[in-house]
Design a protein around this motif. Structure first.
Motif, PDB file in Angstrom:
ATOM      1  N   PHE A 124      85.532  51.695  82.717  1.00  0.00           N
ATOM      2  CA  PHE A 124      84.354  52.372  82.215  1.00  0.00           C
ATOM      3  C   PHE A 124      84.804  53.359  81.140  1.00  0.00           C
ATOM      4  CE2 PHE A 124      80.848  51.716  85.411  1.00  0.00           C
ATOM      5  CZ  PHE A 124      81.519  50.851  86.248  1.00  0.00           C
ATOM      6  N   ARG A 125      83.842  53.812  80.348  1.00  0.00           N
ATOM      7  CA  ARG A 125      84.142  54.896  79.429  1.00  0.00           C
ATOM      8  C   ARG A 125      82.936  55.826  79.327  1.00  0.00           C
ATOM      9  NH1 ARG A 125      84.473  51.605  73.620  1.00  0.00           N
ATOM     10  NH2 ARG A 125      82.214  51.224  73.378  1.00  0.00           N
ATOM     11  N   GLN A 126      83.226  57.052  78.935  1.00  0.00           N
ATOM     12  CA  GLN A 126      82.164  58.051  78.865  1.00  0.00           C
ATOM     13  C   GLN A 126      82.424  59.023  77.733  1.00  0.00           C
ATOM     14  OE1 GLN A 126      81.669  60.430  82.429  1.00  0.00           O
ATOM     15  NE2 GLN A 126      79.484  60.682  82.022  1.00  0.00           N
ATOM     16  N   VAL A 127      81.379  59.294  76.972  1.00  0.00           N
ATOM     17  CA  VAL A 127      81.427  60.349  75.951  1.00  0.00           C
ATOM     18  C   VAL A 127      80.551  61.485  76.436  1.00  0.00           C
ATOM     19  CG1 VAL A 127      81.901  58.733  74.082  1.00  0.00           C
ATOM     20  CG2 VAL A 127      79.534  59.336  74.621  1.00  0.00           C
ATOM     21  N   PRO A 128      80.783  62.699  75.942  1.00  0.00           N
ATOM     22  CA  PRO A 128      80.004  63.850  76.412  1.00  0.00           C
ATOM     23  C   PRO A 128      78.501  63.634  76.266  1.00  0.00           C
ATOM     24  CG  PRO A 128      81.895  64.592  75.158  1.00  0.00           C
ATOM     25  CD  PRO A 128      81.853  63.102  75.009  1.00  0.00           C
ATOM     26  N   PHE A 129      77.782  64.028  77.282  1.00  0.00           N
ATOM     27  CA  PHE A 129      76.324  64.025  77.322  1.00  0.00           C
ATOM     28  C   PHE A 129      75.728  62.625  77.421  1.00  0.00           C
ATOM     29  CE2 PHE A 129      77.731  67.568  74.547  1.00  0.00           C
ATOM     30  CZ  PHE A 129      77.560  68.568  75.477  1.00  0.00           C
ATOM     31  N   LYS A 130      76.560  61.632  77.709  1.00  0.00           N
ATOM     32  CA  LYS A 130      76.059  60.274  77.893  1.00  0.00           C
ATOM     33  C   LYS A 130      76.524  59.736  79.230  1.00  0.00           C
ATOM     34  CE  LYS A 130      75.361  58.751  73.154  1.00  0.00           C
ATOM     35  NZ  LYS A 130      75.591  57.673  72.170  1.00  0.00           N
ATOM     36  N   GLN A 131      75.797  58.725  79.718  1.00  0.00           N
ATOM     37  CA  GLN A 131      76.176  58.095  80.980  1.00  0.00           C
ATOM     38  C   GLN A 131      77.475  57.314  80.832  1.00  0.00           C
ATOM     39  OE1 GLN A 131      72.838  55.675  82.329  1.00  0.00           O
ATOM     40  NE2 GLN A 131      72.388  57.219  83.890  1.00  0.00           N
ATOM     41  N   ARG A 132      78.182  57.221  81.939  1.00  0.00           N
ATOM     42  CA  ARG A 132      79.377  56.393  81.967  1.00  0.00           C
ATOM     43  C   ARG A 132      78.984  54.933  81.730  1.00  0.00           C
ATOM     44  NH1 ARG A 132      83.490  57.897  86.695  1.00  0.00           N
ATOM     45  NH2 ARG A 132      83.048  59.908  85.737  1.00  0.00           N
ATOM     46  N   GLU A 133      79.744  54.259  80.880  1.00  0.00           N
ATOM     47  CA  GLU A 133      79.404  52.896  80.451  1.00  0.00           C
ATOM     48  C   GLU A 133      80.436  51.910  80.989  1.00  0.00           C
ATOM     49  OE1 GLU A 133      79.038  50.501  76.147  1.00  0.00           O
ATOM     50  OE2 GLU A 133      80.129  52.402  76.282  1.00  0.00           O
ATOM     51  N   LYS A 134      79.973  50.867  81.633  1.00  0.00           N
ATOM     52  CA  LYS A 134      80.861  49.820  82.131  1.00  0.00           C
ATOM     53  C   LYS A 134      81.223  48.895  80.977  1.00  0.00           C
ATOM     54  CE  LYS A 134      79.018  46.933  85.058  1.00  0.00           C
ATOM     55  NZ  LYS A 134      78.478  46.391  86.325  1.00  0.00           N
ATOM     56  N   ILE A 135      82.507  48.704  80.706  1.00  0.00           N
ATOM     57  CA  ILE A 135      82.889  47.926  79.529  1.00  0.00           C
ATOM     58  C   ILE A 135      83.650  46.650  79.854  1.00  0.00           C
ATOM     59  CG2 ILE A 135      82.824  49.867  77.932  1.00  0.00           C
ATOM     60  CD1 ILE A 135      85.894  49.985  78.150  1.00  0.00           C
ATOM     61  N   ALA A 136      84.305  46.580  80.967  1.00  0.00           N
ATOM     62  CA  ALA A 136      85.054  45.369  81.308  1.00  0.00           C
ATOM     63  C   ALA A 136      85.241  45.303  82.817  1.00  0.00           C
ATOM     64  CB  ALA A 136      86.411  45.354  80.613  1.00  0.00           C
ATOM     65  N   THR A 137      85.026  44.120  83.382  1.00  0.00           N
ATOM     66  CA  THR A 137      85.222  43.942  84.824  1.00  0.00           C
ATOM     67  C   THR A 137      85.937  42.639  85.112  1.00  0.00           C
ATOM     68  OG1 THR A 137      83.056  42.900  85.082  1.00  0.00           O
ATOM     69  CG2 THR A 137      83.188  45.281  85.483  1.00  0.00           C
ATOM     70  N   MET A 138      86.624  42.655  86.244  1.00  0.00           N
ATOM     71  CA  MET A 138      87.260  41.459  86.779  1.00  0.00           C
ATOM     72  C   MET A 138      86.797  41.326  88.222  1.00  0.00           C
ATOM     73  SD  MET A 138      91.282  40.503  87.130  1.00  0.00           S
ATOM     74  CE  MET A 138      91.508  40.386  85.356  1.00  0.00           C
ATOM     75  N   ALA A 139      86.011  40.283  88.477  1.00  0.00           N
ATOM     76  CA  ALA A 139      85.438  40.097  89.808  1.00  0.00           C
ATOM     77  C   ALA A 139      86.483  39.583  90.794  1.00  0.00           C
ATOM     78  CB  ALA A 139      84.267  39.124  89.730  1.00  0.00           C
ATOM     79  N   GLN A 140      86.097  39.600  92.067  1.00  0.00           N
ATOM     80  CA  GLN A 140      87.001  39.130  93.109  1.00  0.00           C
ATOM     81  C   GLN A 140      87.443  37.678  92.856  1.00  0.00           C
ATOM     82  OE1 GLN A 140      84.255  40.997  93.555  1.00  0.00           O
ATOM     83  NE2 GLN A 140      84.286  42.093  95.519  1.00  0.00           N
ATOM     84  N   ASN A 141      86.571  36.873  92.273  1.00  0.00           N
ATOM     85  CA  ASN A 141      86.921  35.465  92.001  1.00  0.00           C
ATOM     86  C   ASN A 141      87.651  35.294  90.667  1.00  0.00           C
ATOM     87  OD1 ASN A 141      84.957  35.785  90.069  1.00  0.00           O
ATOM     88  ND2 ASN A 141      83.551  34.256  90.893  1.00  0.00           N
ATOM     89  N   GLY A 142      87.943  36.395  89.978  1.00  0.00           N
ATOM     90  CA  GLY A 142      88.681  36.352  88.729  1.00  0.00           C
ATOM     91  C   GLY A 142      87.832  36.321  87.478  1.00  0.00           C
TER      92      GLY A 142
END
Length: 119
Positions: free
Chosen positions: A36-54
């Motif tokens: 995730f990433r976050q800049v001041p005064f903004k919500q945390r943003e999900k940018i990359a994920t790896m699921a349990q199945n890959g």
């Protein structure tokens, strides 16, 4: 669960950085792992994920430029960031959630590592 990021820093636009995350305390093959990433005064943003199945998923803002990877049964998680732009400047967090990748907010986060892109 403990997550510890490293590898942030300052880079010029067009450059690359690689973030690392050391995960401990559980079997992370049972978790969705992500960044995730976050800049001041903004919500945390999900940018990359790896699921349990890959399965790997990216936010549109980073697709084609960032790559998530892992080794050691996901005890090490990485984010390769290429062709950086000033808009990538943010605090970056490693995250994990045993319930899967679907949620906007994960259960576990690291302390974060700052990435600053200039130019």
């Amino acid at each position: 669960v403990r997550l510890a990021e490293s590898g942030g820093g300052s880079e010029q636009a067009g450059g690359s950085l690689r973030l690392s995350c050391a995960a401990s305390g559980d079997d992370f093959l049972q978790y969705c792992m992500g960044w995730f990433r976050q800049v001041p005064f903004k919500q945390r943003e999900k940018i990359a994920t790896m699921a349990q199945n890959g399965k790997v998923t990216y936010a549109d803002a980073v697709k084609g430029r960032f790559t998530i990877s892992e080794d050691n049964n996901r005890k090490n998680l990485y984010l390769q960031m290429d062709n950086l732009t000033p808009e990538d400047t943010a605090m970056y967090y490693c995250a994990a959630d045993a319930l899967g990748c679907w949620s906007r907010s994960f259960r576990h986060y690291g302390q974060g590592t700052q990435v600053t892109v200039s130019g």
